[in-house]
Design an enzyme around this catalytic site. Structure first.
Site, short mmCIF file in Angstrom:
data_model
loop_
_atom_site.label_atom_id
_atom_site.label_comp_id
_atom_site.label_asym_id
_atom_site.label_seq_id
_atom_site.Cartn_x
_atom_site.Cartn_y
_atom_site.Cartn_z
CB SER A 134 -0.95 0.00 1.19
OG SER A 134 -1.96 -0.95 0.97
CE1 TYR A 251 -5.00 2.53 3.82
CE2 TYR A 251 -5.66 0.28 3.29
CZ TYR A 251 -4.73 1.30 3.24
OH TYR A 251 -3.54 1.10 2.60
#
Ligand SMILES: *[C@@H]1O[C@H](CO)[C@@H](O)[C@H](O)[C@H]1NC(C)=O
Ligand SMILES: *[C@@H]1O[C@H](CO)[C@@H](O)[C@H](O)[C@H]1NC(C)=O
Ligand SMILES: *[C@@H]1O[C@H](CO)[C@@H](O)[C@H](O)[C@H]1NC(C)=O
Ligand SMILES: *[C@@H]1O[C@H](CO)[C@@H](O)[C@H](O)[C@H]1NC(C)=O
Ligand SMILES: *[C@@H]1O[C@H](CO)[C@@H](O)[C@H](O)[C@H]1NC(C)=O
Ligand SMILES: *[C@@H]1O[C@H](CO)[C@@H](O)[C@H](O)[C@H]1NC(C)=O
Ligand SMILES: *[C@@H]1O[C@H](CO)[C@@H](O)[C@H](O)[C@H]1NC(C)=O
Length: 628
Positions: A134, A251
């Site tokens: 990520s 998220y």
């Protein structure tokens, strides 16, 4: 009750004159005795430079290298799987003459290729490739910000397929910005963590049996191939939101896929092309891209399930990149020196939190996981924010951390069983931050001392200065910033003066903290040529040297001590709001002839950063020079 509303102050100040004539209130409020102060957000001393030359940094990095060596050799407890976990660590700063040039290279790095990592590179170094999971979001977010699109546009402007009255997610209400900020309320993934091959386990654990038709048509591990753009966009009309937009950070990788699809639609360029043109080329990166990378340069951990070599397809923007320590150093430095975007303001804006978690220690900003700490410099505790991004992929865990307050960054890339990154990252940041703090304080010694007037060369200024001399005494203690020990004009204490002004003329602001501290305000301007009088007798070439003088603005922190309500009232819940910070509301609040009474300006030679004088504009002090 303290009045915090600035509109209220403005109204009350019509009465300031009469307030000023009144004596101090009969029962003055009692300050909380233990109040430790609320410094400015950001640097509390100027960011340190040339850290590669710092003895504190050298001592601590030597220790860290030694400690890592002995953990790897088995002489000391490692806590992670030394045989299977490869890793690369780096400490970076762009403000270094030797290592900061041309985008920069790490000031310190450490690489370990584990025995178990028999595939991939045989010589692990700063150019070796790791999957970064990520951390990819930093790159994708940069693409969005550099795309030139209006981020307040609805995503449906670019992906009209998402406009559909039957869709549970109201896509027309979802902006590109909210997707980048994890604030659109949509789910984290579209079938990203849906494992058909685990169905027997689920059933064994008590979940009901499902038929194949209960699963979505794409992206299910063990059942269907990954989603095409069309399949994904169709699917978006059926998913249910987790929450409504702008309610809380949620998220989402899916958000990153969607805004990149929007940018691709708008520009006619695919993700690889956008990445290359907007980030990789401008920053001069050599080992970054959408997976798969180059096997020969890769750090590949053992095991059959590692993601090295995978094509992340449409999910690449959220987590499908590979990169290296050297390339991530370029990225880190470009953020720290504020060149990552079109101008420094945009980079500062990028780093601002956009939302919060329920923890005081976790804020969220665009891709940033903002870690708010208070214990990183135990000898001089204060709030330090880490702008972090974590990353994970099968076989890889990594952490990217910037401390903008000091202009430094920390990189930790690992390949192998999870668990090592958190130990290594703690060791890296935890051991370096106290040394960085120490070096910052050492470099700020040049601001300390007693400064007095009498240095002016023009007779007019010199006369003014001798009629009413100004002195300024600055020292440093364990607390943040510089401590203002004395500020006098013609024998009067200006510190007492400021205290009196606030107590009598502005009692509604609260109780002024008498512990006056100075913090840099990050605003700097060249000294104009018509200031020759004050600065022409300095010990460098008057023509060339003059051009290099700058005024570095600082402010006395006007900080309010919460009042000790417990001592004044038996009403319940007294003291519940003691931690509220008010100093941010009071900078430049009171002016004297147009100059903030809190303003202190250091004059420095721009390149060497040598302090050649200090000015207190509200006092019309002219240049004060250091005694001795
Ligand atoms: C380095 O390690 C030694 C031995 O453990 C320790 O005494 C010393 O304080 C350390 N120095 C720094 C700067 O951390
Ligand atoms: C809206 O979505 C539904 C369900 O996916 C679909 O059947 C329908 O054709 C869509 N309508 C339009 C106008 O695209
Ligand atoms: C969503 O967007 C529509 C169309 O632009 C607008 O009318 C509506 O007020 C928006 N709803 C919310 C909750 O913002
Ligand atoms: C290292 O990985 C290998 C291959 O996956 C495995 O057989 C071995 O047990 C691992 N070693 C340790 C210490 O976990
Ligand atoms: C400075 O203080 C002296 C002594 O109190 C006084 O005579 C003089 O007028 C003051 N000068 C100015 C400029 O205020
Ligand atoms: C500097 O100023 C402080 C505070 O006014 C004073 O206590 C100290 O003696 C001064 N030091 C020197 C060297 O003059
Ligand atoms: C860094 O160190 C070099 C050489 O020691 C020096 O010339 C330079 O001025 C320093 N730079 C800064 C910003 O302090």
């Amino acid at each position: 009750m303290r009045l915090r509303n600035s509109g209220f102050w403005a109204i009350l100040c019509i009465a300031c004159e009469s307030i000023a004539q009144q004596a101090t209130p009969a029962v003055p409020p009692t300050p909380i005795p233990s109040y430790s102060g609320c410094p400015v957000d950001g640097p509390v001393l100027p960011r340190p430079t040339n850290l590669s030359k710092s003895k504190h940094i050298r001592a601590v990095t030597e220790n860290l290298s030694t400690a890592l060596d002995s953990a790897i050799d088995g002489e000391a407890k490692a806590g992670w799987d030394v045989k299977n976990a490869s890793f690369s660590l780096a400490f970076v700063s762009p403000h270094d003459d030797e290592f900061g040039a041309e985008g920069g290279q790490p000031l310190w790095e450490y690489h370990h290729l584990a025995e178990g990592n028999t595939k991939g590179t045989k010589s692990l170094n700063g150019d070796s490739q790791y999957l970064i999971g990520s951390i990819s979001k930093l790159f994708s977010n940069l693409i969005l910000l550099k795309s030139g699109l209006n981020l307040e546009d609805s995503v449906t402007k670019y992906l009209p397929e998402l406009k559909n009255d039957s869709s549970p997610v109201r896509w027309e209400n979802i902006t590109l910005a909210s997707l980048g900020e994890h604030l659109s309320g949509i789910p984290p993934n579209y079938n990203g963590f849906e494992f058909y091959f685990l169905a027997p386990l689920y059933e064994k654990l008590g979940f009901p049996h499902l038929s194949e038709s209960d699963y979505d048509g794409c992206g299910i591990a063990g059942l269907s191939s990954s989603c095409t753009k069309e399949q994904l966009l169709n699917g978006m009309l059926e998913i249910s939101p987790v929450s409504v937009p702008f309610s809380r950070p949620l998220y989402s990788q899916l958000s990153y896929t969607l805004f990149i699809l929007a940018v691709s639609e708008a520009t006619g360029k695919d993700y690889d092309q956008l990445l290359d043109e907007l980030v990789i080329q401008p920053m001069g990166m050599k080992n970054t891209g959408a997976s798969p990378g180059d096997d020969a340069k890769a750090v590949i951990p053992p095991g059959d399930t590692v993601s090295w070599g995978a094509d992340f397809g449409i999910n690449a923007p959220g987590g499908g990149l590979y990169s290296s320590i050297n390339d991530l150093t370029l990225l880190a430095n470009s953020v720290l020196d504020k060149t990552a975007l079109e101008n420094p303001d945009q980079v500062r804006k990028w780093l601002k939190p956009k939302s919060m978690s329920s923890s005081r220690s976790t804020l969220v900003g665009d891709p940033w996981e903002i870690q708010r700490t208070t214990n990183l410099t135990p000898d001089h505790p204060h709030t330090i924010d880490i702008y972090a991004k974590s990353g994970g992929s099968n076989g890889y865990v990594s952490q990217f951390s910037l401390v903008d307050q000091y202009g430094v960054g920390f990189l930790a890339l690992t390949a192998g069983p999870p668990g090592s990154v958190s130990i290594l990252n703690d060791a890296l940041i935890g051991s370096l931050m106290p040394a960085i703090e120490q070096e910052t304080r050492d470099q700020a010694q040049k601001y300390l001392g007693n400064f007095t007037s009498g240095a002016a060369t023009s007779s007019e200024l010199a006369k003014k200065q001798s009629e009413a001399p100004v002195t300024l005494a600055l020292s440093m203690d364990d607390k943040p910033g510089l401590k203002l020990d004395a500020l006098t004009r013609n024998g009067s204490s200006i510190i007492e003066g400021i205290l009196t002004i606030f107590t009598q003329a502005l009692p509604m602001t609260g109780i002024l903290n008498p512990d006056f501290r100075l913090y840099p305000s990050e605003y700097e301007v060249p000294v104009p040529a018509d200031d020759k009088d004050a600065y022409s007798n300095l010990p460098f070439d008057s023509e060339k040297g003059r051009k290099n003088l700058v005024r570095e603005h600082w402010r006395i922190n006007i900080d309010m001590v919460p009042q000790d309500n417990k001592r004044m009232s038996d009403l319940p819940a007294q003291g519940a709001l003691v931690d509220i910070c008010l100093s941010w509301q009071l900078a430049d609040w009171v002016t004297y002839g147009g100059q903030g009474i809190d303003k202190v300006v250091f004059v420095l030679e721009e390149k060497s950063r040598e302090v050649v004088g200090v000015e207190v504009p509200a006092l019309r002090s002219g240049r004060l020079a250091k005694e001795g």
